[in-house]
Design an enzyme around this catalytic site. Structure first.
Site, PDB file in Angstrom:
ATOM      1  N   GLY A  53       0.942  -0.977   0.091  1.00  0.00           N
ATOM      2  CA  GLY A  53      -0.069  -0.046   0.095  1.00  0.00           C
ATOM      3  C   GLY A  53       0.828   1.147   0.070  1.00  0.00           C
ATOM      4  N   CYS A  80       5.541  -5.897   1.939  1.00  0.00           N
ATOM      5  CA  CYS A  80       5.568  -4.253   1.983  1.00  0.00           C
ATOM      6  C   CYS A  80       4.793  -3.536   3.162  1.00  0.00           C
ATOM      7  CB  CYS A  80       5.277  -3.732   0.563  1.00  0.00           C
ATOM      8  SG  CYS A  80       6.219  -2.053   0.392  1.00  0.00           S
ATOM      9  N   TYR A  81       3.808  -2.579   2.778  1.00  0.00           N
ATOM     10  CA  TYR A  81       3.081  -2.174   3.866  1.00  0.00           C
ATOM     11  C   TYR A  81       2.468  -3.263   4.619  1.00  0.00           C
ATOM     12  CZ  TYR A  81      -0.685   0.824   5.911  1.00  0.00           C
ATOM     13  OH  TYR A  81      -1.608   1.636   6.769  1.00  0.00           O
ATOM     14  N   HIS A 167       8.596  -7.243  -2.896  1.00  0.00           N
ATOM     15  CA  HIS A 167       7.124  -7.921  -3.731  1.00  0.00           C
ATOM     16  C   HIS A 167       7.413  -8.959  -4.451  1.00  0.00           C
ATOM     17  CE1 HIS A 167       4.827  -4.172  -2.800  1.00  0.00           C
ATOM     18  NE2 HIS A 167       6.145  -3.513  -2.759  1.00  0.00           N
ATOM     19  N   GLU A 169       5.222 -10.842  -5.755  1.00  0.00           N
ATOM     20  CA  GLU A 169       4.193 -11.075  -6.667  1.00  0.00           C
ATOM     21  C   GLU A 169       4.587 -10.428  -8.051  1.00  0.00           C
ATOM     22  OE1 GLU A 169       4.544  -8.993  -4.310  1.00  0.00           O
ATOM     23  OE2 GLU A 169       3.279  -7.017  -4.698  1.00  0.00           O
ATOM     24  N   SER A 220     -23.836 -11.036 -25.665  1.00  0.00           N
ATOM     25  CA  SER A 220     -23.283 -10.117 -26.699  1.00  0.00           C
ATOM     26  C   SER A 220     -22.374 -10.830 -27.572  1.00  0.00           C
ATOM     27  CB  SER A 220     -22.512  -9.191 -26.056  1.00  0.00           C
ATOM     28  OG  SER A 220     -21.323  -9.681 -25.552  1.00  0.00           O
ATOM     29  N   GLY A 221     -22.132 -12.077 -27.306  1.00  0.00           N
ATOM     30  CA  GLY A 221     -20.866 -12.732 -28.207  1.00  0.00           C
ATOM     31  C   GLY A 221     -19.470 -12.511 -27.724  1.00  0.00           C
ATOM     32  N   GLY A 222     -19.512 -11.734 -26.796  1.00  0.00           N
ATOM     33  CA  GLY A 222     -17.946 -11.188 -26.348  1.00  0.00           C
ATOM     34  C   GLY A 222     -17.656 -12.549 -25.243  1.00  0.00           C
ATOM     35  N   VAL A 223     -16.353 -12.809 -24.911  1.00  0.00           N
ATOM     36  CA  VAL A 223     -16.006 -13.940 -24.162  1.00  0.00           C
ATOM     37  C   VAL A 223     -16.683 -13.803 -22.938  1.00  0.00           C
ATOM     38  CG1 VAL A 223     -13.701 -12.897 -23.341  1.00  0.00           C
ATOM     39  CG2 VAL A 223     -13.899 -15.197 -23.821  1.00  0.00           C
ATOM     40  N   ASP A 224     -16.887 -12.993 -22.115  1.00  0.00           N
ATOM     41  CA  ASP A 224     -17.375 -13.098 -20.744  1.00  0.00           C
ATOM     42  C   ASP A 224     -19.047 -13.632 -20.842  1.00  0.00           C
ATOM     43  OD1 ASP A 224     -15.018 -12.090 -20.264  1.00  0.00           O
ATOM     44  OD2 ASP A 224     -15.950  -9.838 -19.722  1.00  0.00           O
ATOM     45  N   SER A 225     -19.549 -13.045 -21.651  1.00  0.00           N
ATOM     46  CA  SER A 225     -20.977 -13.435 -21.735  1.00  0.00           C
ATOM     47  C   SER A 225     -20.936 -14.697 -22.293  1.00  0.00           C
ATOM     48  CB  SER A 225     -22.072 -12.362 -22.443  1.00  0.00           C
ATOM     49  OG  SER A 225     -22.061 -12.500 -23.891  1.00  0.00           O
ATOM     50  N   LYS A 364      -9.534 -12.104 -16.497  1.00  0.00           N
ATOM     51  CA  LYS A 364     -10.252 -12.277 -17.766  1.00  0.00           C
ATOM     52  C   LYS A 364      -9.369 -13.298 -18.543  1.00  0.00           C
ATOM     53  CE  LYS A 364     -11.902 -10.148 -21.469  1.00  0.00           C
ATOM     54  NZ  LYS A 364     -13.275  -9.699 -21.285  1.00  0.00           N
TER      55      LYS A 364
END
Ligand code: XMP
Length: 507
Positions: A53, A80-81, A167, A169, A220-225, A364
């Site tokens: 942070g 860290c923080y 860090h 990560e 919508s045909g997008g990957v998420d939907s 994603k």
């Protein structure tokens, strides 16, 4: 299921911590630092990670946490923080350093620690801090130092509390190993979470929840939907009804492609609504970008509601919410730059028994991997982001059918050229119609015609973006093809602005 909880103290890299934990096949979630102690306890984590942070933990207004968390008996790693706060709350001291440490820094191990098993005695880490721990709480022992920071890491074995100033990560020499040691060796986690398992358990949960009731999805045909719908489809089959609204601002062949894949090949109960004329009539005379977006968003709901009413008797609504949406909506509110229109998240006006958000805990790239597990074709999985209002926000000023046709063709030519030329590492590319006419000469005749702007950007998360340095020959061929093939266009320009100061889309 074993779960790791990441407490976010305002870190830039909190999602990276979560992704790294999941790459170790361990499920995790992020909670803001202001989550109550009861919420943390109820979550029942097998291990906790405190993120970094950008505050000083000794200041009264800085993010903090209930000290009771240290008595849960759960291993905690402070980064860290997170390390500084842990030390501060348990009786150590944290002070501003004479010299901060930023970037690559050498750490030297002191003694033995399970956290550093398999790690060299000296190694490079990424540091980013001004404050440092200067006295450790009692029962803590030092485990590593750097030239400017005595307590680069420390631990209290009896309470399984670990702190590191650097860090792990971010991409670094032993970062993955150190986090792996914490998760597997110290917290004893099994690492048995996988996306295959995720698919199985999600489908099972949806089955239990929905039973024989009917479910609606704005598709919508997008990957998420698409991934969300396919997961629900596996659970409830023909009781899922997907509504695809063609508002007339889709890319070339998009509607046909979506219907071919999901209706013909995948057998989804997909209802395509041709609302092109309706949208165009509602947008007549509208030039202001935010009004355009709002009208499209609202009309989308109206069309969707009308179709839902026809179907009747719907109990659940599917939304393609993903984890970054969940995290972002939980953390403060920024200035509204654009009213984003998403097909998910819309029909709050409708009466449903419940929402189903099958991928709300996934990032994603994980949604894409689930898409692969579900055999969704690559052209859908790797689709570029496309705004809900579609090509309408890529035409400046009033929309006309002629302008929509021009921008759609130009976009198609540009995308084809980029694919054929195998230009890689570009996040998004498309054509824009700035509604600017200029003088040209074609076939010895004066023309006064449209300008097409090409836009291509590199980005990681669309929050910021760099204009892409795509090869001149690709630009040249695209320009020639556009002016040769699209009537009404005599000029092509390339947008060389990053975000900020511009945004990716023009409206
Ligand atoms: P901007 O233009 O704000 O875009 O820099 C950032 C990213 O978001 C996409 N975008 C949208 N996505 N609904 C969406 O689902 C929208 O209304 C919308 N507007 C922009 C844009 O394509 C870019 O990837």
């Amino acid at each position: 299921m074993q779960k790791v909880l990441i407490i976010d103290f305002g870190s830039q890299t909190v999602q990276l911590i979560a992704k790294t934990v999941r790459q170790h096949h361990i499920y995790c979630e992020i909670m803001p630092h202001y989550a109550s102690f009861n919420k943390i306890k109820e979550y029942s984590p097998s291990a906790i990670i405190f993120s970094g942070g950008n505050n000083s933990c000794y200041e009264a207004s800085s993010p903090t946490i209930d000290k009771a968390v240290f008595d849960l008996g759960v291993p905690i790693l402070g980064i860290c923080y997170g390390f500084q706060l842990m030390s501060h709350l348990l009786g150590g001291t944290v002070t501003p350093s004479q010299k901060g440490e930023f970037g690559k820094t050498e750490v030297v191990l002191v003694g033995k620690s399970q956290l550093f098993e398999g790690v060299d005695d000296k190694f490079d880490v990424t540091m980013s801090h001004f404050d440092s721990v200067t006295t450790l709480p009692t029962e803590f022992t030092l485990t590593s130092s750097t030239a400017n920071c005595k307590y680069a890491s420390a631990e209290c074995l009896s309470k399984k509390l670990f702190g590191i100033q650097f860090h792990p990560e971010v991409t670094s020499q032993f970062g993955q190993i150190i986090l792996g040691n914490f998760l597997y060796k110290i917290a004893g986690l099994a690492g048995d979470w996988s996306l295959g398992e995720f698919v199985k358990s999600t489908v099972e949960q949806i089955k239990q929840r929905v039973g024989n009731k009917r479910v609606l999805c704005a598709f919508s045909g997008g990957v998420d939907s698409a991934v969300s719908a396919m997961l629900v489809h596996q659970a409830v089959g023909d009781n899922l009804f997907c509504i695809y609204v063609d508002h007339g601002f889709m890319r070339q062949n998009e509607t046909e492609e979506v219907l071919q894949i999901f209706k013909q090949e995948k057998g989804l109960n997909l209802i395509a609504v041709d609302a092109k004329e309706h949208f165009m009539s509602k947008l007549k005379g509208v030039t202001e970008p935010e009004r355009k977006r709002k009208i499209i968003g609202e009309e989308f709901i109206r069309v969707f509601e009308k179709e839902a009413k026809k179907l009747g008797n719907i109990s659940f609504l599917v939304q393609g919410t993903i984890y970054p949406d969940v995290i972002e909506s939980g953390s403060g509110s920024g200035e509204v730059i654009k009213t984003h229109h998403n097909v998910g998240g819309l029909p709050s006006v409708m009466d449903f028994e419940g929402l189903i958000e099958p991928v709300r805990c996934l990032f994603k790239d994980e949604v894409r991997s689930v898409g692969l597990e579900l055999n969704i074709p690559m052209q859908i999985i790797n689709r570029q982001p496309f705004p809900g209002p579609g090509l309408a926000v890529r035409i400046i000023g009033e929309l006309t059918q002629e302008k929509v046709d021009i921008v759609r063709q130009a976009d198609h030519i540009f995308r084809q050229e980029m694919q054929e030329s195998k230009v890689e590492n570009v996040w998004q590319y498309f054509a824009v119609l700035p509604d600017v006419l200029s003088t040209g000469v074609m076939g010895d005749k004066r023309t006064y015609a449209h300008t097409v702007a090409l836009r291509a950007v590199c980005s990681v998360d669309a929050m910021t973006a760099e204009w892409a340095h795509i090869p001149y020959d690709v630009l040249e061929r695209t320009s020639q093809k556009i002016t040769n093939n699209i009537r009404g266009v005599n000029r092509v320009v390339y947008d060389i602005t990053s975000k900020p100061p511009a945004t990716i889309e023009w409206e």
